[in-house]
Design a protein around this motif. Structure first.
Motif: not given
Length: 325
Positions: A64-67, A73-79, A85-91, A102-106
């Motif tokens: 998980x990372x905020x970028x 601002x976006x929140x990205x993560x492996x599920x 990838x979620x936007x700032x309001x998560x909507x 998926x084993x790695x993310x950058x």
């Protein structure tokens, strides 16, 4: 200070502001009664974690990372098999469904790369998640972005080597390290320094500092840690933070790789992820705990003290000089 959750922690990261912490994890299967969450927390004035939000997902959450992109601002993560990838309001969200784990993310600016359990490397734009290309060779274990001289490269673990690829030239290899005999566990870039974490039979670890020179990745320094199997790595501008399978947090000087501090057994199981927020080091573990360790680098205090003395001396000198005039 420990904070107990109801799921194993796989990833921690600073959130969308200087006080927020993102905590991802889970077991991947609901059959055992353990669910998968992202927990949003903030550090209050007393140094305690306060949960502000908790979202459930179908599978375990990692990397998980905020970028930031174009002031958003976006929140990205492996599920597991997806990247979300979620936007700032998560909507609103974009996602990649890879059909393979998926084993790695950058993420770097407007680009995203990931590797999967078939050792394939894929490149997408960000945050729209439109595929740019993928490498046909199934040899990539882990990959991160590396910026150098205004160029964006891909640093990866491949075929028991560390390689530097140029994504603008169909992943051409522009530099590589020597062959390593043991498992290349993780890699990290801080400015022009490359750090490689190597684990030998889960009993001993090596940390190698490298730098890109011409067509090679040159080893600058190597340190070994007997009886330590490191599982996670993080950095600040001056420090390297390592977490091992015994639940210990080790702090090294980034330049000399000398040990500055060790926090022993702050977790009962492996430390899976580390991040920093203000003066706190945040660690997550398979023991369901988040640990907040307050650490202020003593070297910073020393330099601040010297700077204060210089300012005071200059003030007295200027005052004395003005009186003479």
């Amino acid at each position: 200070m420990n904070f107990k959750l109801d799921y194993p922690v796989l990833s921690v990261a600073q959130g969308r502001n200087s006080h927020e912490i993102l905590i991802g994890g889970g077991s991947g299967s609901e059959k055992d009664g353990i669910f998968n969450y992202i927990t949003y927390c903030e550090i209050d004035s007393s140094g305690k974690l306060v949960i502000t939000k908790k979202d459930e997902y179908d599978d375990k959450v990692s990397y998980i990372t905020a970028c930031f992109y174009e002031s958003k601002t976006y929140i990205s993560f492996i599920n597991d098999q997806k990247i979300i990838v979620l936007n700032n309001k998560n909507d609103q969200k974009h996602e990649i469904d890879n059909k393979k784990r998926i084993t790695s993310l950058s993420i770097s600016s407007d680009l995203l790369i990931y590797t999967d359990d078939q050792f394939q490397l894929s490149l997408y734009n960000f945050p729209q998640l439109k595929e740019i290309c993928s490498c046909p060779k199934n040899v990539f274990k882990r990959a991160i972005f590396m910026k150098e001289n205004n160029n964006t490269y891909i640093l990866c673990i491949s075929e028991s080597k560390v390689k530097l690829l140029d994504p603008s030239k169909k992943f051409n290899v522009i530099a590589e390290s020597k062959h390593f005999d043991f498992e290349l566990k993780d890699l990290l870039v801080v400015e022009n320094d490359i750090f490689i974490l190597i684990v030998k039979e889960r009993k001993q670890s090596f940390l190698i500092k490298m730098r890109h020179e011409a067509n090679t990745l040159k080893t600058l320094k190597k340190v070994s840690f007997a009886h330590d199997a490191f599982c996670s790595m993080c950095s600040t501008s001056k420090l390297l933070l390592l977490g091992n399978s015994f639940g210990d947090l080790i702090i090294l000087d980034r330049f000399s790789l000398r040990k500055k501090k060790a926090f022993i057994h702050i977790h009962d199981l492996s430390i899976t992820s580390i991040c920093t927020v203000n003066d706190f080091i945040i660690t997550g573990s398979l023991d369901y705990n988040i640990c907040l360790t307050k650490y202020v680098d003593s070297s910073n205090k020393k330099y601040n003290l010297i700077f204060s003395f210089i300012i005071i001396f200059l003030c007295f000198f200027i005052s004395y000089f003005l009186e003479i005039i």
